[in-house]
Design a protein around this motif. Structure first.
Motif, PDB file in Angstrom:
ATOM      1  N   GLN A 403       0.810  -1.228   0.000  1.00  0.00           N
ATOM      2  CA  GLN A 403       0.000   0.000   0.000  1.00  0.00           C
ATOM      3  C   GLN A 403       0.845   1.282   0.000  1.00  0.00           C
ATOM      4  O   GLN A 403       0.290   2.377  -0.112  1.00  0.00           O
ATOM      5  CB  GLN A 403      -0.910   0.019   1.234  1.00  0.00           C
ATOM      6  CG  GLN A 403      -1.966  -1.071   1.239  1.00  0.00           C
ATOM      7  CD  GLN A 403      -2.859  -1.006   2.456  1.00  0.00           C
ATOM      8  OE1 GLN A 403      -2.562  -0.303   3.424  1.00  0.00           O
ATOM      9  NE2 GLN A 403      -3.970  -1.735   2.436  1.00  0.00           N
ATOM     10  N   SER A 435      -9.534   3.420  -2.235  1.00  0.00           N
ATOM     11  CA  SER A 435      -9.466   3.875  -0.842  1.00  0.00           C
ATOM     12  C   SER A 435      -8.847   2.813   0.057  1.00  0.00           C
ATOM     13  O   SER A 435      -8.075   3.114   0.964  1.00  0.00           O
ATOM     14  CB  SER A 435     -10.886   4.223  -0.366  1.00  0.00           C
ATOM     15  OG  SER A 435     -10.899   4.456   1.015  1.00  0.00           O
ATOM     16  N   GLN A 436      -9.188   1.530  -0.213  1.00  0.00           N
ATOM     17  CA  GLN A 436      -8.704   0.443   0.647  1.00  0.00           C
ATOM     18  C   GLN A 436      -7.313  -0.054   0.270  1.00  0.00           C
ATOM     19  O   GLN A 436      -6.653  -0.701   1.064  1.00  0.00           O
ATOM     20  CB  GLN A 436      -9.697  -0.733   0.605  1.00  0.00           C
ATOM     21  CG  GLN A 436     -11.036  -0.401   1.250  1.00  0.00           C
ATOM     22  CD  GLN A 436     -11.997  -1.584   1.192  1.00  0.00           C
ATOM     23  OE1 GLN A 436     -11.749  -2.627   1.775  1.00  0.00           O
ATOM     24  NE2 GLN A 436     -13.107  -1.415   0.479  1.00  0.00           N
ATOM     25  N   LYS A 439      -5.159   4.185  -0.305  1.00  0.00           N
ATOM     26  CA  LYS A 439      -5.824   5.493  -0.404  1.00  0.00           C
ATOM     27  C   LYS A 439      -5.595   6.163  -1.771  1.00  0.00           C
ATOM     28  O   LYS A 439      -5.276   7.336  -1.863  1.00  0.00           O
ATOM     29  CB  LYS A 439      -5.381   6.426   0.732  1.00  0.00           C
ATOM     30  CG  LYS A 439      -5.854   5.948   2.099  1.00  0.00           C
ATOM     31  CD  LYS A 439      -5.523   6.938   3.196  1.00  0.00           C
ATOM     32  CE  LYS A 439      -6.244   6.607   4.490  1.00  0.00           C
ATOM     33  NZ  LYS A 439      -6.040   5.244   4.980  1.00  0.00           N
TER      34      LYS A 439
END
Length: 475
Positions: A403, A435-436, A439
């Motif tokens: 991420q 978003s998950q 972001k």
């Protein structure tokens, strides 16, 4: 001075307006046009046979009184019914109505004595041969706001639903589109709004219908050559709730008729509530003019509930069923079943049933057995969290690295693959996926999906990544 049809009708309208509800007057009398006056017979034009039948069923007495005042005891009323002739008898039926036929109109005069004939109403929800003019809401009273528990995953949608229920048609949430994956409560929330409106405004006509049933009714109306009746039926609804609107994808004729119904309801301050398994931006084969109208109001997403919300849902379910269960068992179930509310409640029902039928005490061990069986036997909906874990493990990195903002090629590719599989295996919106997964915005997710498609067809090693991860996610 000779009196005209318009003068007579205007005088009748003044009398009628003083004796019925304003909304009823607007719906049933404003669209009528005075056509001609011959001796004691006034001819008026109504939009369809449905209109004529409704007037005869509900307003024949007031029509008789008003017309008798103007033309005397021998007064007669002639309806000129404007009907849409969508098909000739020999033309084959197709779901899409050819545009050349769509505007073909004919008029039919019906000389009606001023007494109540109790005609059969063209209500799609009435079984033919059974005279029943009442429009049932088709709502499930068990779906209420009271048992739709609020959490971070549904707060916006629930709050918007409450606002709509307090002031249907009077908020900026029109239409209200509720979207999200399977089993997250879209149908429950849609019913809850309808039930609350019926409670607060009993005089309003509320109707819940699935998009699939709406489509079938439309097809039937075209076959029976009463498309106008179908349209007018839906145009008298105050609050229209259509479930699974994505079902209209590719159905051009149904989309066309829904477009006209939607416009009429919206322009007249009526409330429209829609549910879908995806956001408008992700809907395929829905006409742009419809999609643009879906965006006029509010699109609110229902997401997978967090742990605290899952615990609250289970406790509420147990309380309603009058069952006592230790907190550690409730928390165990909530921790291990994350995908959706339907599966969560299904697991707790199975646990109670096993305990009751086998006369076993509900323990952690029993809960473990039931949850394992339940998860194994239930078609699993792959979550975005699970996809990130599988992809991270495959590339031997942790989820935080996946991420992260780094632009290292192998990490970027892993992140793009996670986004690609999230779009493929879940019904989450592009915005929700982004978003998950670090972001990001929906445009980044869209770019990631295109990149994966391109690399899969040009890079053998990358194609193997896709195949390997697909197998892991499909187990």
């Amino acid at each position: 001075m000779s009196i005209t049809a318009q003068t007579v009708w205007n005088n009748c309208l003044e009398f009628i307006k003083d004796n019925i509800q304003p909304q009823a007057y607007k719906t049933w009398f404003e669209p009528i046009q005075a056509v001609k006056l011959t001796d004691n017979a006034l001819s008026i034009q109504v939009p369809s046979k449905f209109f004529y039948e409704w007037l005869e069923e509900h307003y024949v007495k007031i029509l008789k009184v008003s017309l008798t005042k103007e033309l005397g005891e021998k007064a007669k009323l002639v309806y000129i019914i404007k009907m849409e002739n969508t098909y000739g008898n020999k033309q084959p039926f197709t779901e899409k109505i050819p545009s050349a036929n769509r505007s073909a109109m004919k008029s039919q005069e019906v000389d009606v004595p001023l007494n109540n004939k109790s005609p059969e109403l063209r209500n799609p929800f009435v079984i033919p041969g059974i005279r029943n003019v009442k429009i049932e809401s088709q709502l499930n009273p068990n779906y209420s706001f009271e048992n739709f528990l609020e959490g971070d995953s549904n707060r916006l949608a629930r709050s918007a639903g409450l606002a709509v229920a307090s002031k249907p048609g009077g908020t900026s949430f029109n239409p209200l589109l509720i979207f999200g994956g399977v089993g997250l409560g879209k149908t429950h929330l849609a019913h809850a709004i309808g039930v609350d409106i019926k409670d607060k405004y009993p005089e309003k006509t509320v109707l819940y219908i699935s998009a699939e049933k709406f489509t079938q009714q439309y097809i039937d109306s075209v076959k029976k050559n009463n498309r106008n009746d179908f349209i007018h039926f839906y145009q008298i609804i105050d609050v229209l709730i259509i479930d699974d609107v994505q079902f209209l994808s590719g159905k051009t004729g149904t989309q066309d008729v829904f477009f006209h119904i939607f416009n009429h309801l919206h322009q007249n301050g009526k409330q429209v509530i829609l549910t879908s398994d995806k956001a408008p931006v992700d809907m395929q084969d829905i006409e742009q003019r419809l999609l643009s109208r879906f965006k006029w109001g509010l699109s609110a997403e229902l997401q997978t509930p967090d742990f605290e919300t899952r615990v609250s849902i289970l406790k509420n379910k147990l309380y309603r069923d009058g069952v006592d269960m230790p907190d550690d068992i409730i928390e165990y179930v909530a921790k291990n079943i994350k995908s959706n509310v339907r599966e969560l409640e299904g697991a707790i029902i199975s646990l109670i049933a096993q305990s009751s039928f086998n006369k076993k005490e509900i323990t952690i061990d029993l809960a473990r057995v039931i949850v394992e069986k339940f998860v194994k036997n239930t078609k699993r909906e792959v979550s975005i969290d699970y996809i990130q874990k599988v992809v991270s493990d495959y590339f031997q990195m942790d989820i935080d690295t996946l991420q992260s903002k780094t632009r290292k090629r192998h990490i970027v590719q892993a992140r793009q693959l996670a986004m690609f599989f999230a779009k493929k295996f879940t019904k989450a919106s592009l915005a929700s996926i982004g978003s998950q997964i670090g972001k990001r915005d929906h445009a980044t997710v869209l770019h990631a999906c295109k990149t994966v498609d391109n690399l899969s067809s040009t890079d053998k090693q990358f194609k193997k990544y896709v195949e390997d991860i697909t197998k892991k996610l499909s187990v």
